[in-house]
Design a protein around this motif. Sequence first.
Motif, short mmCIF file in Angstrom:
data_model
loop_
_atom_site.label_atom_id
_atom_site.label_comp_id
_atom_site.label_asym_id
_atom_site.label_seq_id
_atom_site.Cartn_x
_atom_site.Cartn_y
_atom_site.Cartn_z
N LYS A 45 3.98 53.45 -61.35
CA LYS A 45 5.01 52.93 -62.24
C LYS A 45 5.17 53.96 -63.34
O LYS A 45 4.18 54.39 -63.95
CB LYS A 45 4.60 51.59 -62.84
CG LYS A 45 4.61 50.44 -61.88
CD LYS A 45 4.28 49.17 -62.61
CE LYS A 45 4.30 47.99 -61.66
NZ LYS A 45 3.97 46.73 -62.38
N CYS A 46 6.41 54.37 -63.59
CA CYS A 46 6.60 55.43 -64.57
C CYS A 46 8.03 55.44 -65.10
O CYS A 46 8.93 54.85 -64.52
CB CYS A 46 6.26 56.79 -63.97
SG CYS A 46 7.22 57.20 -62.50
N ALA A 47 8.17 56.16 -66.21
CA ALA A 47 9.48 56.38 -66.81
C ALA A 47 9.47 57.74 -67.47
O ALA A 47 8.45 58.19 -67.98
CB ALA A 47 9.80 55.30 -67.82
N VAL A 60 17.20 58.60 -69.90
CA VAL A 60 16.06 57.79 -69.49
C VAL A 60 16.20 57.38 -68.04
O VAL A 60 17.28 56.98 -67.60
CB VAL A 60 15.96 56.49 -70.34
CG1 VAL A 60 14.70 55.72 -70.01
CG2 VAL A 60 16.04 56.79 -71.82
N THR A 61 15.10 57.47 -67.31
CA THR A 61 15.06 56.95 -65.94
C THR A 61 13.64 56.46 -65.66
O THR A 61 12.68 56.90 -66.29
CB THR A 61 15.50 58.02 -64.91
OG1 THR A 61 15.64 57.40 -63.65
CG2 THR A 61 14.50 59.16 -64.82
N GLY A 62 13.51 55.52 -64.74
CA GLY A 62 12.19 54.99 -64.42
C GLY A 62 12.28 53.80 -63.50
O GLY A 62 13.37 53.34 -63.15
N ASN A 63 11.12 53.28 -63.14
CA ASN A 63 11.07 52.13 -62.24
C ASN A 63 10.39 50.92 -62.89
O ASN A 63 10.01 49.99 -62.20
CB ASN A 63 10.39 52.50 -60.92
CG ASN A 63 8.95 52.94 -61.09
OD1 ASN A 63 8.40 52.94 -62.19
ND2 ASN A 63 8.33 53.33 -59.99
N ASP A 64 10.23 50.94 -64.20
CA ASP A 64 9.61 49.82 -64.93
C ASP A 64 10.30 49.73 -66.29
O ASP A 64 10.34 50.72 -67.03
CB ASP A 64 8.11 50.08 -65.09
CG ASP A 64 7.40 48.95 -65.81
OD1 ASP A 64 6.83 48.09 -65.12
OD2 ASP A 64 7.43 48.93 -67.06
N GLU A 65 10.82 48.55 -66.60
CA GLU A 65 11.62 48.39 -67.83
C GLU A 65 10.80 48.61 -69.09
O GLU A 65 11.28 49.21 -70.06
CB GLU A 65 12.29 47.02 -67.85
CG GLU A 65 13.40 46.86 -66.82
CD GLU A 65 14.48 47.94 -66.92
OE1 GLU A 65 14.95 48.23 -68.05
OE2 GLU A 65 14.85 48.49 -65.88
N ILE A 66 9.56 48.14 -69.13
CA ILE A 66 8.72 48.34 -70.32
C ILE A 66 8.44 49.82 -70.52
O ILE A 66 8.54 50.34 -71.64
CB ILE A 66 7.40 47.54 -70.21
CG1 ILE A 66 7.71 46.03 -70.27
CG2 ILE A 66 6.41 47.94 -71.30
CD1 ILE A 66 6.53 45.14 -69.97
#
Length: 163
Positions: A45-47, A60-66
């Motif tokens: 999980k990262c951003a 911004v990009t990632g696979n977890d909103e937090i």
Amino acid sequence: MVEYERIRLENPDEQYQVIVGQGNFSIFACDDIFRLLLTTVPGIKCAVAMNEAVPRLTRVTGNDEILKELAAKNASLIGAGHVFVIMMEGAFPINVLGALKSHPAVVTLYVATANPVEIILAKTDLGSAVIGAVDGASATRIETEEERRERRELCEKLGYRLD
């Protein structure tokens, strides 16, 4: 004239790993660094948030909103152009640093840790630059034999053999 500023990165309870670096070609690098992380550690999980010098925004990009929210907030706090912040869970920096260092858009890495982090900035009329990072507290003594044994046991528990 140069002014100096200290920025404390947000990482609630130091529960996430943080990597701060500087790159180039932000319109490409933000998404490509994210893909690099995904292919280096499956299930991570990262951003990634990266400050664009022109048009002066944070991508911004990632696979977890937090993690996306934290990466964006920390990159915005730093503000310096082409600086990126990675927030991740499910991997340690040691798992991704080699791949990051070899990425053609990564210029340098300042810090990779889950410790409290302060970024030291220099500000000029043109903008801001990261001078360095404070990674946790300063050492005050040399480890004992018992602490050495405990450290090595922890490394083995995490899957890293030392002998």
